[in-house]
Design a protein around this motif. Sequence first.
Motif, PDB file in Angstrom:
ATOM      1  N   UNK A 108     -63.497  19.988  24.357  1.00  0.00           N
ATOM      2  CA  UNK A 108     -63.155  20.614  25.633  1.00  0.00           C
ATOM      3  C   UNK A 108     -61.660  20.407  25.868  1.00  0.00           C
ATOM      4  N   UNK A 109     -61.022  21.419  26.409  1.00  0.00           N
ATOM      5  CA  UNK A 109     -59.594  21.264  26.683  1.00  0.00           C
ATOM      6  C   UNK A 109     -59.410  20.476  27.978  1.00  0.00           C
ATOM      7  N   UNK A 110     -58.182  20.100  28.293  1.00  0.00           N
ATOM      8  CA  UNK A 110     -57.924  19.275  29.471  1.00  0.00           C
ATOM      9  C   UNK A 110     -56.916  19.892  30.434  1.00  0.00           C
ATOM     10  N   UNK A 111     -56.618  21.168  30.270  1.00  0.00           N
ATOM     11  CA  UNK A 111     -55.663  21.826  31.168  1.00  0.00           C
ATOM     12  C   UNK A 111     -56.359  22.239  32.470  1.00  0.00           C
ATOM     13  N   UNK A 112     -55.720  21.923  33.596  1.00  0.00           N
ATOM     14  CA  UNK A 112     -56.227  22.321  34.906  1.00  0.00           C
ATOM     15  C   UNK A 112     -55.197  23.234  35.549  1.00  0.00           C
ATOM     16  N   UNK A 113     -55.635  24.432  35.904  1.00  0.00           N
ATOM     17  CA  UNK A 113     -54.753  25.370  36.590  1.00  0.00           C
ATOM     18  C   UNK A 113     -55.290  25.634  37.982  1.00  0.00           C
ATOM     19  N   UNK A 114     -54.390  25.872  38.897  1.00  0.00           N
ATOM     20  CA  UNK A 114     -54.736  26.267  40.259  1.00  0.00           C
ATOM     21  C   UNK A 114     -54.022  27.580  40.499  1.00  0.00           C
ATOM     22  N   UNK A 115     -54.825  28.617  40.686  1.00  0.00           N
ATOM     23  CA  UNK A 115     -54.329  29.996  40.691  1.00  0.00           C
ATOM     24  C   UNK A 115     -53.647  30.213  39.352  1.00  0.00           C
ATOM     25  N   UNK A 116     -52.397  30.558  39.293  1.00  0.00           N
ATOM     26  CA  UNK A 116     -51.753  30.763  37.996  1.00  0.00           C
ATOM     27  C   UNK A 116     -50.812  29.614  37.625  1.00  0.00           C
ATOM     28  N   UNK A 117     -50.874  28.522  38.377  1.00  0.00           N
ATOM     29  CA  UNK A 117     -49.993  27.379  38.121  1.00  0.00           C
ATOM     30  C   UNK A 117     -50.707  26.313  37.299  1.00  0.00           C
ATOM     31  N   UNK A 156     -52.073  18.888  32.356  1.00  0.00           N
ATOM     32  CA  UNK A 156     -52.477  19.131  30.973  1.00  0.00           C
ATOM     33  C   UNK A 156     -53.391  18.033  30.446  1.00  0.00           C
ATOM     34  N   UNK A 157     -53.729  17.062  31.307  1.00  0.00           N
ATOM     35  CA  UNK A 157     -54.551  15.941  30.863  1.00  0.00           C
ATOM     36  C   UNK A 157     -55.666  15.625  31.854  1.00  0.00           C
ATOM     37  N   UNK A 158     -56.274  16.667  32.431  1.00  0.00           N
ATOM     38  CA  UNK A 158     -57.329  16.478  33.430  1.00  0.00           C
ATOM     39  C   UNK A 158     -58.669  16.263  32.730  1.00  0.00           C
ATOM     40  N   UNK A 159     -59.415  15.256  33.160  1.00  0.00           N
ATOM     41  CA  UNK A 159     -60.711  14.951  32.561  1.00  0.00           C
ATOM     42  C   UNK A 159     -61.776  15.881  33.145  1.00  0.00           C
ATOM     43  N   UNK A 160     -62.353  16.737  32.324  1.00  0.00           N
ATOM     44  CA  UNK A 160     -63.359  17.706  32.757  1.00  0.00           C
ATOM     45  C   UNK A 160     -64.766  17.261  32.373  1.00  0.00           C
ATOM     46  N   UNK A 161     -64.956  15.952  32.281  1.00  0.00           N
ATOM     47  CA  UNK A 161     -66.268  15.418  31.952  1.00  0.00           C
ATOM     48  C   UNK A 161     -66.686  14.372  32.977  1.00  0.00           C
ATOM     49  N   UNK A 162     -67.979  14.178  33.091  1.00  0.00           N
ATOM     50  CA  UNK A 162     -68.563  13.087  33.867  1.00  0.00           C
ATOM     51  C   UNK A 162     -69.596  12.449  32.960  1.00  0.00           C
ATOM     52  N   UNK A 163     -69.523  11.127  32.810  1.00  0.00           N
ATOM     53  CA  UNK A 163     -70.416  10.452  31.880  1.00  0.00           C
ATOM     54  C   UNK A 163     -71.257   9.400  32.596  1.00  0.00           C
ATOM     55  N   UNK A 164     -72.551   9.401  32.290  1.00  0.00           N
ATOM     56  CA  UNK A 164     -73.469   8.367  32.755  1.00  0.00           C
ATOM     57  C   UNK A 164     -74.074   7.718  31.517  1.00  0.00           C
TER      58      UNK A 164
END
Length: 88
Positions: free
Chosen positions: A13-22, A26-34
Amino acid sequence: MTTIAFDGRHIAIDSRLTIKSWIYADDYNKTTETEEWVLFWSGSLHKKEEFELAFFNNGKVNEPSETSMFAFNKSKKQLFDVFSEDCV
């Protein structure tokens, strides 16, 4: 756009987070682990918590969304589309 790839053995999974077009990060964690699950999400950040709560409470998201979530069951080693019962 988030990319989630699964080849039957590895998940990426990539780690880039954009808000609108900004580009926000580049290092946002898009996972949740239990202990039992790893959740992977893509789409709207403001829907992430709603999707996680629905998953852990066996619920459903009531409205269409651009957000999607996949769940990897560690013990069964299976990947599921969270809001259908299909196993990938």
